[in-house]
Write an enzyme that holds these catalytic residues in place. Sequence first.
Site, PDB file in Angstrom:
ATOM      1  N   ARG A 127     -10.777   7.487  -7.369  1.00 39.69           N
ATOM      2  CA  ARG A 127     -11.166   6.284  -6.619  1.00 39.69           C
ATOM      3  C   ARG A 127     -12.206   6.624  -5.560  1.00 39.69           C
ATOM      4  NH1 ARG A 127      -6.457   2.524  -4.521  1.00 39.69           N
ATOM      5  NH2 ARG A 127      -8.358   1.565  -3.784  1.00 39.69           N
ATOM      6  N   ASP A 134      -8.337   9.596   7.424  1.00 37.31           N
ATOM      7  CA  ASP A 134      -8.656   9.943   6.039  1.00 37.31           C
ATOM      8  C   ASP A 134      -8.841  11.444   5.820  1.00 37.31           C
ATOM      9  OD1 ASP A 134      -8.503   7.278   5.438  1.00 37.31           O
ATOM     10  OD2 ASP A 134     -10.664   6.925   5.441  1.00 37.31           O
ATOM     11  N   CYS A 154       0.852  -1.178   0.000  1.00 39.21           N
ATOM     12  CA  CYS A 154       0.000   0.000   0.000  1.00 39.21           C
ATOM     13  C   CYS A 154       0.888   1.229   0.000  1.00 39.21           C
ATOM     14  CB  CYS A 154      -0.864  -0.041   1.250  1.00 39.21           C
ATOM     15  SG  CYS A 154      -1.706   1.482   1.563  1.00 39.21           S
ATOM     16  N   ARG A 193      -0.178  -2.760   5.521  1.00 34.69           N
ATOM     17  CA  ARG A 193      -1.596  -2.871   5.913  1.00 34.69           C
ATOM     18  C   ARG A 193      -1.929  -4.355   6.025  1.00 34.69           C
ATOM     19  NH1 ARG A 193      -5.127   1.217   2.423  1.00 34.69           N
ATOM     20  NH2 ARG A 193      -6.758   0.587   3.872  1.00 34.69           N
TER      21      ARG A 193
HETATM   22  N1  EPU Z   1      -4.622  -3.588  11.009  1.00 37.78           N
HETATM   23  C1  EPU Z   1      -3.887  -4.688  11.416  1.00 37.78           C
HETATM   24  N2  EPU Z   1      -4.306  -5.934  11.018  1.00 37.78           N
HETATM   25  C2  EPU Z   1      -5.415  -6.115  10.230  1.00 37.78           C
HETATM   26  C3  EPU Z   1      -6.145  -4.989   9.844  1.00 37.78           C
HETATM   27  C4  EPU Z   1      -5.728  -3.735  10.247  1.00 37.78           C
HETATM   28  O1  EPU Z   1      -2.896  -4.553  12.109  1.00 37.78           O
HETATM   29  O2  EPU Z   1      -5.733  -7.266   9.917  1.00 37.78           O
HETATM   30  C5  EPU Z   1      -4.195  -2.244  11.441  1.00 37.78           C
HETATM   31  C6  EPU Z   1      -3.827  -1.360  10.247  1.00 37.78           C
HETATM   32  O3  EPU Z   1      -2.495  -1.561   9.849  1.00 37.78           O
HETATM   33  C7  EPU Z   1      -4.081   0.022  10.795  1.00 37.78           C
HETATM   34  C8  EPU Z   1      -5.255  -0.186  11.742  1.00 37.78           C
HETATM   35  O4  EPU Z   1      -5.309  -1.591  11.996  1.00 37.78           O
HETATM   36  O5  EPU Z   1      -2.981   0.472  11.529  1.00 37.78           O
HETATM   37  C9  EPU Z   1      -6.584   0.252  11.188  1.00 37.78           C
HETATM   38  O6  EPU Z   1      -6.788  -0.273   9.889  1.00 37.78           O
HETATM   39  P1  EPU Z   1      -8.246  -0.660   9.392  1.00 37.78           P
HETATM   40  O7  EPU Z   1      -8.329  -2.138   9.290  1.00 37.78           O
HETATM   41  O8  EPU Z   1      -9.244   0.042  10.229  1.00 37.78           O
HETATM   42  O9  EPU Z   1      -8.267  -0.058   7.932  1.00 37.78           O
HETATM   43  P2  EPU Z   1      -9.024  -0.625   6.673  1.00 37.78           P
HETATM   44  O10 EPU Z   1     -10.281  -1.290   7.059  1.00 37.78           O
HETATM   45  O11 EPU Z   1      -8.072  -1.375   5.803  1.00 37.78           O
HETATM   46  C10 EPU Z   1     -10.496   1.495   6.291  1.00 37.78           C
HETATM   47  C11 EPU Z   1     -10.714   2.487   5.188  1.00 37.78           C
HETATM   48  C12 EPU Z   1      -9.491   3.369   5.060  1.00 37.78           C
HETATM   49  C13 EPU Z   1      -9.247   4.068   6.379  1.00 37.78           C
HETATM   50  C14 EPU Z   1      -9.107   3.039   7.508  1.00 37.78           C
HETATM   51  C15 EPU Z   1      -8.967   3.651   8.881  1.00 37.78           C
HETATM   52  C16 EPU Z   1     -12.167   1.322   3.667  1.00 37.78           C
HETATM   53  C17 EPU Z   1     -12.355   0.668   2.358  1.00 37.78           C
HETATM   54  N3  EPU Z   1     -10.956   1.776   3.934  1.00 37.78           N
HETATM   55  O12 EPU Z   1      -9.362   0.718   5.902  1.00 37.78           O
HETATM   56  O13 EPU Z   1      -9.844   4.350   4.076  1.00 37.78           O
HETATM   57  O14 EPU Z   1      -8.087   4.841   6.305  1.00 37.78           O
HETATM   58  O15 EPU Z   1     -10.261   2.186   7.523  1.00 37.78           O
HETATM   59  O16 EPU Z   1     -10.076   4.428   9.174  1.00 37.78           O
HETATM   60  O17 EPU Z   1     -13.099   1.457   4.432  1.00 37.78           O
HETATM   61  C18 EPU Z   1      -9.478   5.894   2.347  1.00 37.78           C
HETATM   62  O18 EPU Z   1     -10.704   5.943   2.167  1.00 37.78           O
HETATM   63  O19 EPU Z   1      -8.682   6.720   1.842  1.00 37.78           O
HETATM   64  C19 EPU Z   1      -8.932   4.827   3.181  1.00 37.78           C
HETATM   65  C20 EPU Z   1      -7.675   4.423   3.091  1.00 37.78           C
END
Ligand code: EPU
Length: 424
Positions: free
Chosen positions: A399, A307, A117, A122
């Site tokens: 996007r 974000d 990423c 991530r």
């Molecule tokens: N994390 C882990 N393990 C996992 C998943 C996440 O360690 O299995 C960590 C990540 O590395 C991060 C934290 O947990 O430090 C939070 O990540 P999260 O899983 O919440 O992020 P995400 O679900 O992959 C969504 C949004 C992102 C937004 C983040 C945080 C969607 C499609 N994406 O991502 O949106 O930044 O939550 O709020 O919903 C954007 O729209 O520009 C975008 C990147």
Amino acid sequence: MDKLVIQGGTRLEGTITASGSKNSSLPIIAATLLTGKSPFQLHRIPDLKDIATFRSLLHHLGAESTFADGILEISTQKVQSARAPYELVKKMRASIYVLGPLLARFGHAEVSLPGGCAFGPRPIDLHLMAMERLGATITIKTGFIEATTNGKRLRGGQIDFPVSSVGATGNALMAAALAEGTTTITNAAAEPEIEALCHFLVAMGSPITGIGTTTLAIEGQPTLQPVAFNNVFDRIEAGTLLAAAAITGGSITLNDTEPEQMQAVLEAFSQAGCTVSTNGNSISLESPRTLQPVNITAEPYPAFPTDMQAQWMALMTQAKGTSLITDHIYHERFNHIPELNRLGAHIDITSNQAIVHGPQHLSGTKVMSTDLRASASLVLAGLVAEGTTEVLRVYHLDRGYERIEEKLCRLGARIERQKYDEFS
Ligand code: EPU
């Protein structure tokens, strides 16, 4: 490729309607995989590249859909494949959202591992841990996550997330919606996008308690029903538009929002000296003569969202004084800094903190988008920079922002979309 050519220096003014949320649309569309009954009718789905990519993934699996005027009608009745290939998953990390519903409905799923990423690691370990807690066996083979329920139905369980994750909470909820018995999730993400997914699953027939909090309990059902559903507004698009008004010394009203979902961001605008008022579903912002510096730290909801971090940084280049910007969610989400500095900003980085020295006079030049929100911050900077700013590689912006330049132009900005050849 497309670029945005921005003539800076106009004050934004007017009224605009917020679009539907990208980050709630994606899990909601994934959740339609939970039943073979059809069709679903999803309203207020934004017309975005990420939505088109996600539809392609679902079509690849066998779904059928039409999309017009913000209404996505989708049927997952003919879905037979439970394999999401690399070619589609690599385009969008949110493809991992198909893991939970496919596994729960078909008893097995194969999803290509998402790649790297632009803003650091991530991982997806929490998604996998959640599936295992519900009884799945997971193996990673030849770049694929292979998940199976070993011929049984998933069974409800206790999922304690060590870190708050929007995606893993979404996947856990979707899988648990078809599991036998109740699943309790602690340290669940409480983001409004997860709240929207919860309401969608409840409408499909799976009762959930604790919606909007960090402890969720979901009662799995043997089958779920297709429904019509209204998506929520995009709080990040809304925050970006408010920042566009604030950085240009302007004044705007945003309609069709839910101001209570934006409290941390609205509070930051107030601290910066903006006059922020809300009236039902509308938010109005009037800029001050001089913006004040405001430190922010991006953390899980209800704190300031990661974000909006890049856009806030662009705004702070115009504040009178120094502000500190910290991201506790993505420590390396600072790709916008070198490009903002090329426009004349003065931003230093320590390990996970940016120090913005304002106010700086920005002057237009060519800048490169590197990810979605970084692109938005460059557009904001271009609105206030003297002369012409060209934001290249606008596909990142496309996007996640629905016709953003049209919206900004309606408010008085001077922006043109032009084609260019990156290699000329
Ligand atoms: N994390 C882990 N393990 C996992 C998943 C996440 O360690 O299995 C960590 C990540 O590395 C991060 C934290 O947990 O430090 C939070 O990540 P999260 O899983 O919440 O992020 P995400 O679900 O992959 C969504 C949004 C992102 C937004 C983040 C945080 C969607 C499609 N994406 O991502 O949106 O930044 O939550 O709020 O919903 C954007 O729209 O520009 C975008 C990147």
